[in-house]
Design a protein around this motif. Structure first.
Motif, short mmCIF file in Angstrom:
data_model
loop_
_atom_site.label_atom_id
_atom_site.label_comp_id
_atom_site.label_asym_id
_atom_site.label_seq_id
_atom_site.Cartn_x
_atom_site.Cartn_y
_atom_site.Cartn_z
N PHE A 1 0.86 -1.18 0.00
CA PHE A 1 0.00 0.00 0.00
C PHE A 1 0.90 1.24 0.00
O PHE A 1 1.75 1.38 0.87
N VAL A 2 0.76 2.10 -1.01
CA VAL A 2 1.59 3.31 -1.06
C VAL A 2 0.68 4.52 -1.29
O VAL A 2 -0.06 4.58 -2.28
N ASN A 3 0.71 5.47 -0.37
CA ASN A 3 -0.06 6.70 -0.56
C ASN A 3 0.89 7.90 -0.58
O ASN A 3 1.77 8.02 0.27
N ILE A 4 0.72 8.75 -1.58
CA ILE A 4 1.50 9.99 -1.63
C ILE A 4 0.55 11.14 -1.36
O ILE A 4 -0.49 11.26 -2.01
N SER A 5 0.91 11.97 -0.39
CA SER A 5 0.09 13.15 -0.09
C SER A 5 0.89 14.38 -0.46
O SER A 5 2.08 14.47 -0.14
N SER A 6 0.25 15.31 -1.16
CA SER A 6 0.97 16.53 -1.53
C SER A 6 -0.03 17.63 -1.89
O SER A 6 -1.19 17.36 -2.21
N VAL A 7 0.45 18.87 -1.86
CA VAL A 7 -0.38 19.98 -2.31
C VAL A 7 -0.52 19.91 -3.83
O VAL A 7 -1.44 20.49 -4.42
N TYR A 8 0.39 19.19 -4.46
CA TYR A 8 0.33 19.03 -5.91
C TYR A 8 0.92 17.67 -6.25
O TYR A 8 2.10 17.43 -6.03
N ILE A 9 0.07 16.77 -6.74
CA ILE A 9 0.58 15.45 -7.14
C ILE A 9 0.93 15.53 -8.62
O ILE A 9 0.07 15.91 -9.44
N PRO A 10 2.16 15.18 -8.99
CA PRO A 10 2.54 15.30 -10.41
C PRO A 10 2.02 14.11 -11.24
O PRO A 10 2.77 13.20 -11.56
N TYR A 11 0.72 14.14 -11.55
CA TYR A 11 0.16 13.07 -12.39
C TYR A 11 0.75 13.20 -13.78
O TYR A 11 1.00 14.30 -14.26
N SER A 12 0.91 12.03 -14.44
CA SER A 12 1.54 12.11 -15.76
C SER A 12 0.52 12.39 -16.87
O SER A 12 0.90 12.63 -18.00
N GLY A 13 -0.77 12.39 -16.55
CA GLY A 13 -1.76 12.73 -17.57
C GLY A 13 -3.00 13.32 -16.93
O GLY A 13 -3.15 13.25 -15.70
N VAL A 14 -3.89 13.91 -17.76
CA VAL A 14 -5.09 14.52 -17.17
C VAL A 14 -6.02 13.48 -16.57
O VAL A 14 -6.86 13.80 -15.73
N GLY A 15 -5.88 12.22 -16.99
CA GLY A 15 -6.70 11.14 -16.41
C GLY A 15 -6.30 10.83 -14.97
O GLY A 15 -7.02 10.12 -14.27
N LYS A 16 -5.19 11.35 -14.49
CA LYS A 16 -4.73 11.23 -13.11
C LYS A 16 -4.70 9.78 -12.61
O LYS A 16 -5.23 9.46 -11.56
N GLU A 17 -4.12 8.88 -13.40
CA GLU A 17 -4.04 7.48 -12.97
C GLU A 17 -2.61 7.04 -12.66
O GLU A 17 -2.40 5.99 -12.10
N ALA A 18 -1.63 7.84 -13.08
CA ALA A 18 -0.24 7.46 -12.85
C ALA A 18 0.53 8.69 -12.37
O ALA A 18 0.30 9.81 -12.83
N ILE A 19 1.45 8.45 -11.44
CA ILE A 19 2.25 9.54 -10.89
C ILE A 19 3.59 9.58 -11.63
O ILE A 19 4.23 8.54 -11.82
N SER A 20 3.98 10.76 -12.04
CA SER A 20 5.19 10.85 -12.85
C SER A 20 6.41 10.46 -11.99
O SER A 20 6.47 10.79 -10.81
N PRO A 21 7.34 9.72 -12.60
CA PRO A 21 8.44 9.17 -11.79
C PRO A 21 9.51 10.21 -11.45
O PRO A 21 10.63 10.15 -11.92
N GLU A 22 9.16 11.17 -10.61
CA GLU A 22 10.13 12.18 -10.16
C GLU A 22 11.14 11.49 -9.26
O GLU A 22 10.76 10.69 -8.39
N ASP A 23 12.41 11.83 -9.41
CA ASP A 23 13.48 11.14 -8.67
C ASP A 23 13.26 11.14 -7.16
O ASP A 23 13.37 10.11 -6.50
N GLU A 24 12.92 12.33 -6.63
CA GLU A 24 12.78 12.43 -5.16
C GLU A 24 11.64 11.55 -4.66
O GLU A 24 11.73 10.96 -3.58
#
Ligand SMILES: Nc1ncnc2c1ncn2[C@@H]1O[C@H](COP(=O)(O)OP(=O)(O)OP(=O)(O)O)[C@@H](O)[C@H]1O
Ligand SMILES: [Mg+2]
Length: 533
Positions: free
Chosen positions: A419-442
């Motif tokens: 189970f992995v949850n990322i919380s942020s003021v801005y989640i860098p989704y890789s598309g407007v469909g918001k199904e994948a998070i862009s693989p930012e290094d950090e």
């Protein structure tokens, strides 16, 4: 060869509205494939409902109903008990692409773009030509209902049949008729979406009625709303020139110095002095509305040379270890779970985020296969389950990069859920469909650290269990001889047979104890781990 003049070519020149664009490119919003399209509708409306309830300070009660209609169509309705939408905003909110209460706020919420609701409407119009039926509360005992449609030519709402009703209904209900969708079962289904939403939102109650009329109720397991994250100020580190100019040109401040202090996080008058020292050519007394690209670039370069305090972590509110444990126990009921909550980190220089991970083993964890189980990854962005596009998602990448064998975990054969949850003021989704998070290094790095930490807890559990099994088998084998041996010794020595048997049993169980040494493990383990009671 005859050539065509610019005048001729540009007779074809047209402007397009955002609605026309997405009508043509509906797959970008998640409307590709009948099964996925149905889940997209449930996802958009459910995440809006949760956002609205939380913003209204109300424990969410959400009902999702999916009914089969004529001609292979479905009627989907999602209702919540939130604050509803004022009459004069309903068209803009639900029937205008790029409009909403969230995009412009730098705040942790599920919605980010102002597209989701209008996307659902667009899809109903494309597939059945029908508007969405809306019912909303507007105060005590009063509500209204109406139909909303979207004029794609100019991305404007069309509201019809608006009526005031005396109704005790509280919240918002949206209902539409759709074709080209299908209710499916399995990993990518509306049921799974609801189940995972319940996992990451133990404070919400979710009822799903499937097309067969079967009801699934995911009961609320936590009677407290999550802390409401405050709107954050953007952090200067990582800010681009263009963004800085946008902020400056709408600023009400008289001077650049006060604009910087008012607009950005961690920017104090001391920092203004530091900027002055780094680049004395920047005119801090200038009107921010007149900031030029050149000056803005100088400021951005100066920001990069200054040591900033990290953004305030209170802008980001994770689910929390205790709540994750309650939810996992409620939904997966695992034999063991290890939870890791990392400290807030920053990506792209100034956007804060928090990663939290749980590794659950046994019970209903993992994925049921034709024979046995396999492991699965439960991905979440701001508590929203991400069911699709796992191949391009940073979470999957981080989890799959881990050498699971090192942790005695076999993702191919074991009942394990990551189970992995990322919380942020801005989640860098890789598309407007918001199904994948862009693989930012950090982000990838943080997920890996968190997963490895939790995996170590599960590893100890698995090892301990293997040791227990090993000891039990050995004990069984050796104990078979105890009876025989104590009889023989007693015959030879005339000593008491029972006493000999007890002594021998004591020696055997000392060598092969039935349970592992829990105390020793607690003392060495850094991770938060717990076996559900
Ligand atoms: N159930 C609801 N209750 C109250 N307001 C709602 C509800 N659903 C939508 N809204 C309002 O309508 C707006 C538009 O919703 P929409 O889903 O299109 O965009 P969003 O949630 O802001 O962003 P995203 O496109 O990322 O979902 C929201 O910002 C919110 O103000
Ligand atoms: Mg939304």
């Amino acid at each position: 060869m005859a050539t065509t003049g610019a005048e001729q070519i540009f007779k074809e020149f047209r402007e397009h509205s955002a609605a026309e664009f997405f009508k043509k490119n509906r797959q970008m919003l998640g409307y590709s494939g009948a099964g996925r399209s149905l889940v997209t509708i449930v996802h958009e409306w459910t995440s809006n409902a949760l956002d609205a309830c939380e913003e209204g300070g109300i424990l969410p009660d959400i009902e999702v109903s999916i009914k089969k209609a004529e001609n292979n169509r479905y009627t989907i309705r999602v209702s919540d008990n939130g604050p509803g939408i004022p009459k004069n905003f309903v068209g803009k909110a639900l029937a205008t692409i790029f409009a909403g209460t969230k995009f412009h706020r730098y705040m942790q919420q599920r919605g980010q773009q102002g597209i989701g609701a209008a996307g659902c409407l667009l899809f109903s119009q494309i597939t059945t030509g029908k508007p969405i039926f809306v019912k909303s509360s507007i105060g005590k005992g009063k509500a209204y209902s109406c139909h909303v449609a979207l004029s794609t030519a100019n991305n404007k709402p069309i509201i019809t049949d608006m009526v005031d009703i005396d109704d005790k209904f509280q919240g918002l209900s949206v209902e539409g008729e759709f074709a080209d969708i299908r209710y499916e079962v399995g990993e990518h289904s509306a049921y799974e979406y609801a189940r995972r939403t319940a996992l990451s939102n133990p404070h919400a109650q979710i009822k799903l009625t499937d097309p067969n009329g079967q009801e699934f109720l995911f009961v609320r397991s936590v009677n407290k709303l999550p802390a409401r994250p405050p709107p954050a100020k953007p952090h200067p580190a990582g800010l681009g020139t263009s963004d800085l100019l946008d902020f400056a040109h709408v600023s009400q401040s008289r001077k650049i110095s006060s604009f910087l202090v008012d607009t950005f996080a961690r920017t104090t008058s001391n920092k203004i002095s530091e900027i002055r020292e780094v680049d004395p050519s920047i005119d801090m007394d200038e009107d921010p509305k007149r900031l030029t690209w050149e000056q803005a670039e100088k400021l951005v370069n100066a920001f990069k040379k200054i040591k900033w305090m990290a953004p305030d972590a209170s802008y980001v509110v994770p689910i929390g270890e205790a709540q994750i444990k309650i939810a996992l126990k409620n939904i997966l009921n695992p034999d063991h779970m290890s939870v890791t909550e990392r400290k807030p980190q920053v990506f792209r220089g100034g956007i804060p985020f928090v990663v939290e991970v749980a590794v659950a083993y046994g019970g209903n964890s993992g994925k049921k296969e034709a024979e046995g189980f396999s492991g699965n990854i439960l991905r979440f962005g701001n508590r929203v389950p991400l069911l699709f596009d796992s191949g391009s998602c940073g979470i999957s990448k981080a989890v799959n990069d881990i050498d699971w064998k090192r942790y005695n975990i076999d993702m191919e054969t074991q009942p394990v859920s990551i189970f992995v949850n990322i919380s942020s003021v801005y989640i860098p989704y890789s598309g407007v469909g918001k199904e994948a998070i862009s693989p930012e290094d950090e982000i990838i790095e943080e997920i890996k650290l968190a997963v490895m930490e939790a995996a170590r807890g599960v590893q100890r559990y698995i090892k301990g269990r293997e040791q227990v099994n090993f000891n039990a088998n050995r004990y069984k084998t050796v104990a078979r001889y105890v009876k025989q041996l104590s009889g023989d010794i007693s015959d030879l020595t005339k000593a008491d047979r029972q006493k000999i048997e007890k002594k021998l049993e004591g020696i055997v169980s000392k060598h092969f104890p039935k349970s592992r040494d829990e105390d020793k493990e607690e003392a060495t383990g850094q991770e938060t781990e717990e076996e559900p009671t």
